[in-house]
Design a protein around this motif. Structure first.
Motif, PDB file in Angstrom:
ATOM      1  N   UNK A  18      35.900  28.045  23.447  1.00 22.62           N
ATOM      2  CA  UNK A  18      34.971  28.753  24.415  1.00 22.62           C
ATOM      3  C   UNK A  18      33.528  27.953  24.617  1.00 22.62           C
ATOM      4  N   UNK A  19      33.169  27.256  23.955  1.00 24.97           N
ATOM      5  CA  UNK A  19      31.702  26.856  23.755  1.00 24.97           C
ATOM      6  C   UNK A  19      31.372  25.835  24.974  1.00 24.97           C
ATOM      7  N   UNK A  20      32.137  24.859  25.231  1.00 26.98           N
ATOM      8  CA  UNK A  20      31.998  23.959  26.300  1.00 26.98           C
ATOM      9  C   UNK A  20      31.567  24.704  27.788  1.00 26.98           C
ATOM     10  N   UNK A  21      32.068  25.764  27.784  1.00 28.88           N
ATOM     11  CA  UNK A  21      32.047  26.573  29.026  1.00 28.88           C
ATOM     12  C   UNK A  21      30.622  27.567  28.726  1.00 28.88           C
ATOM     13  N   UNK A  22      30.058  27.559  27.792  1.00 26.24           N
ATOM     14  CA  UNK A  22      28.910  28.333  27.644  1.00 26.24           C
ATOM     15  C   UNK A  22      27.739  27.854  28.011  1.00 26.24           C
ATOM     16  N   UNK A  23      26.882  28.168  28.884  1.00 25.44           N
ATOM     17  CA  UNK A  23      26.010  27.496  29.276  1.00 25.44           C
ATOM     18  C   UNK A  23      24.557  27.187  28.257  1.00 25.44           C
ATOM     19  N   UNK A  24      24.291  28.376  27.456  1.00 29.16           N
ATOM     20  CA  UNK A  24      23.257  28.140  26.357  1.00 29.16           C
ATOM     21  C   UNK A  24      23.712  27.230  25.193  1.00 29.16           C
ATOM     22  N   UNK A  25      24.982  27.053  24.845  1.00 29.97           N
ATOM     23  CA  UNK A  25      25.640  25.787  24.311  1.00 29.97           C
ATOM     24  C   UNK A  25      25.801  24.695  24.821  1.00 29.97           C
ATOM     25  N   UNK A  26      25.957  24.565  26.004  1.00 29.24           N
ATOM     26  CA  UNK A  26      26.033  23.124  26.591  1.00 29.24           C
ATOM     27  C   UNK A  26      24.607  22.624  26.747  1.00 29.24           C
ATOM     28  N   UNK A  27      23.549  23.434  26.950  1.00 25.41           N
ATOM     29  CA  UNK A  27      22.183  22.954  27.276  1.00 25.41           C
ATOM     30  C   UNK A  27      21.662  22.224  25.850  1.00 25.41           C
ATOM     31  N   UNK A  28      22.121  22.758  24.751  1.00 26.15           N
ATOM     32  CA  UNK A  28      21.801  22.036  23.419  1.00 26.15           C
ATOM     33  C   UNK A  28      22.582  20.964  23.301  1.00 26.15           C
ATOM     34  N   UNK A  29      23.780  20.928  23.573  1.00 31.06           N
ATOM     35  CA  UNK A  29      24.720  20.072  23.531  1.00 31.06           C
ATOM     36  C   UNK A  29      24.170  18.647  24.361  1.00 31.06           C
ATOM     37  N   UNK A  53      19.407  28.333  19.902  1.00 23.53           N
ATOM     38  CA  UNK A  53      18.316  27.206  19.935  1.00 23.53           C
ATOM     39  C   UNK A  53      17.569  27.573  21.114  1.00 23.53           C
ATOM     40  N   UNK A  54      16.255  27.184  21.044  1.00 18.58           N
ATOM     41  CA  UNK A  54      15.312  27.389  22.149  1.00 18.58           C
ATOM     42  C   UNK A  54      15.009  25.898  22.657  1.00 18.58           C
ATOM     43  N   UNK A  55      14.741  25.496  23.732  1.00 22.47           N
ATOM     44  CA  UNK A  55      14.528  24.210  24.421  1.00 22.47           C
ATOM     45  C   UNK A  55      13.062  23.722  23.510  1.00 22.47           C
ATOM     46  N   UNK A  56      13.239  22.574  22.774  1.00 22.78           N
ATOM     47  CA  UNK A  56      12.096  22.008  22.267  1.00 22.78           C
ATOM     48  C   UNK A  56      11.764  22.277  20.868  1.00 22.78           C
ATOM     49  N   UNK A  57      12.571  23.295  20.240  1.00 24.10           N
ATOM     50  CA  UNK A  57      12.194  24.113  18.953  1.00 24.10           C
ATOM     51  C   UNK A  57      12.182  23.156  17.890  1.00 24.10           C
ATOM     52  N   UNK A  58      11.639  23.518  16.945  1.00 23.78           N
ATOM     53  CA  UNK A  58      11.850  22.429  15.823  1.00 23.78           C
ATOM     54  C   UNK A  58      13.040  22.168  15.158  1.00 23.78           C
ATOM     55  N   UNK A  59      13.993  23.425  15.082  1.00 25.53           N
ATOM     56  CA  UNK A  59      15.384  23.404  14.813  1.00 25.53           C
ATOM     57  C   UNK A  59      16.224  22.278  15.628  1.00 25.53           C
ATOM     58  N   UNK A  60      16.056  22.387  17.068  1.00 28.38           N
ATOM     59  CA  UNK A  60      16.648  21.637  17.969  1.00 28.38           C
ATOM     60  C   UNK A  60      16.141  20.080  17.684  1.00 28.38           C
ATOM     61  N   UNK A  61      14.956  19.566  17.586  1.00 23.45           N
ATOM     62  CA  UNK A  61      14.479  18.388  17.304  1.00 23.45           C
ATOM     63  C   UNK A  61      14.860  17.940  16.152  1.00 23.45           C
ATOM     64  N   UNK A  62      15.118  18.565  15.035  1.00 21.50           N
ATOM     65  CA  UNK A  62      15.626  18.217  13.880  1.00 21.50           C
ATOM     66  C   UNK A  62      17.221  17.771  14.126  1.00 21.50           C
ATOM     67  N   UNK A  63      18.009  18.556  14.636  1.00 22.67           N
ATOM     68  CA  UNK A  63      19.320  18.232  14.937  1.00 22.67           C
ATOM     69  C   UNK A  63      19.409  17.040  16.061  1.00 22.67           C
ATOM     70  N   UNK A  64      18.472  16.900  16.910  1.00 22.29           N
ATOM     71  CA  UNK A  64      18.624  15.652  17.835  1.00 22.29           C
ATOM     72  C   UNK A  64      18.254  14.300  16.910  1.00 22.29           C
ATOM     73  N   UNK A  65      17.145  14.790  16.057  1.00 15.74           N
ATOM     74  CA  UNK A  65      17.094  13.625  15.051  1.00 15.74           C
ATOM     75  C   UNK A  65      18.059  12.952  14.353  1.00 15.74           C
TER      76      UNK A  65
END
Length: 340
Positions: A88-99, A65-77
């Motif tokens: 592996x994922x809590x050490x993956x920067x792209x994953x932790x950004x969305x988390x 997901x890209x920052x501020x994307x519709x998909x990210x906003x829907x998950x946030x909501x």
């Protein structure tokens, strides 16, 4: 509570029907969360599409997901309380950004004995790492791991009532690390038949031990899934468990699978503090610790003795204990709660 259970790119389906490790754990968490009364979303494109009839399936991966994307906003909501993910994922920067954007807890189970995490991947509260055995807790001590037995489920693997069973069974991937040739030799020592269930991962290893694997008392079943896999375990008198001397078992799905089916276990280990020690008790199996300096023949004889002893255990009691110890709802409650 709203829980997101995340898939990851891999060669097995989510959930898998036969062989599989962390994929089976993630499915067990989803099933357990629902049984415990939580709402569950299956996140990622790897989940089987026919699950959409009974589950909320969102085919997006957090790391894509890209920052501020519709998909990210829907998950946030949506307001997730917990994400459950591969280790592996809590050490993956792209994953932790969305988390971090979703602002929820994350829990994972260590299914590899070698993966190195980022120093700040886990804080023991909001981000939590769970480990099976004392030796795994020791390996990951710097990440504040929490002790918990993993539960694994596959499609159509509901266990019928236990039966006394006959002969022996070994199940897993067939390679040097899992060392099924020792189980085959133990069965030969006992004069018993054994079913070896699982995919061949190392054909050269099988060829090195072809006299054992080709013996009359051995049936190489191949990979099984669903009711056929459960039946192969349930219909055995003892499940014999092996691994190589240097191998570290991290997740150990077979212990829960065997006990839930009502089949006692005979486990060969090479040191104290392993998954066998964590999973089994005197009512569910017999664990024997072999000297790693001894040869395979000595180890096989120790395993044969353990199998003889395990065969006397009560299969109905084994199943009752297994259903409690490896209950998906209990497991979910354990990993969804922040430590006191």
């Amino acid at each position: 509570m709203l829980v997101g259970v995340c898939d990851f790119p891999g060669s097995y389906a989510f959930p898998p029907a036969g062989y599989g490790g962390i994929e089976r754990w993630l499915w067990a968490v989803a099933v357990g969360a629902r049984a415990a009364g939580a709402d569950v979303h299956l996140l990622g494109p790897g989940w089987l599409t026919d699950l959409e009839h009974d589950w909320v399936r969102k085919p997006v991966r957090l790391e894509d997901l890209t920052a501020g994307s519709l998909a990210e906003r829907e998950l946030q909501a949506a307001g997730y309380d917990l994400l459950v993910v591969g280790h592996e994922y809590p050490s993956l920067s792209a994953w932790t950004r969305t988390w971090n954007t979703l602002d929820c807890d994350v829990a994972t189970f260590q299914h590899s004995p070698a993966f190195r995490h980022a120093d700040d991947a886990f804080d023991g509260e909001r981000s939590r790492l769970y480990c099976y055995s004392p030796e795994m807790i020791e390996r990951y001590a710097e990440h504040q791991p929490i002790t918990e037995l993993a539960v694994h489920l596959g499609l159509g693997e509901e266990e019928p009532s236990a039966v006394a069973g006959r002969d022996l069974v070994w199940l897993g991937r067939i390679d040097e690390e899992k060392a099924p040739h020792i189980a085959v030799r133990a069965a030969q020592i006992l004069g018993r038949r054994i079913q070896v269930v699982g995919p061949v991962f190392d054909s050269a290893y099988v060829r090195r031990h072809e006299r054992l694997f080709g013996a009359d008392h051995v049936t190489l079943v191949g990979e099984l899934g669903g009711p056929a896999k459960t039946a192969a375990i349930r219909d055995a008198s003892v499940f014999v468990y092996t691994y190589a001397r240097a191998y570290v078992e991290a997740g150990a799905a077979v212990f829960g699978e065997s006990l839930r089916a009502g089949t006692p276990m005979a486990a060969l280990t090479w040191r104290e503090g392993t998954c066998a020690e964590a999973a089994l008790c005197e009512r569910t199996g017999v664990t024997t610790v072999a000297d790693p300096d001894e040869d395979d023949e000595t180890a096989a004889r120790l395993l044969a003795l353990a199998a003889e002893q395990a065969e006397d255990l009560n299969h109905t009691q084994v199943q009752e204990i297994g259903m409690g110890r490896f209950d998906p709802a209990r497991h979910f409650k354990a990993i969804s709660a922040r430590p006191c």
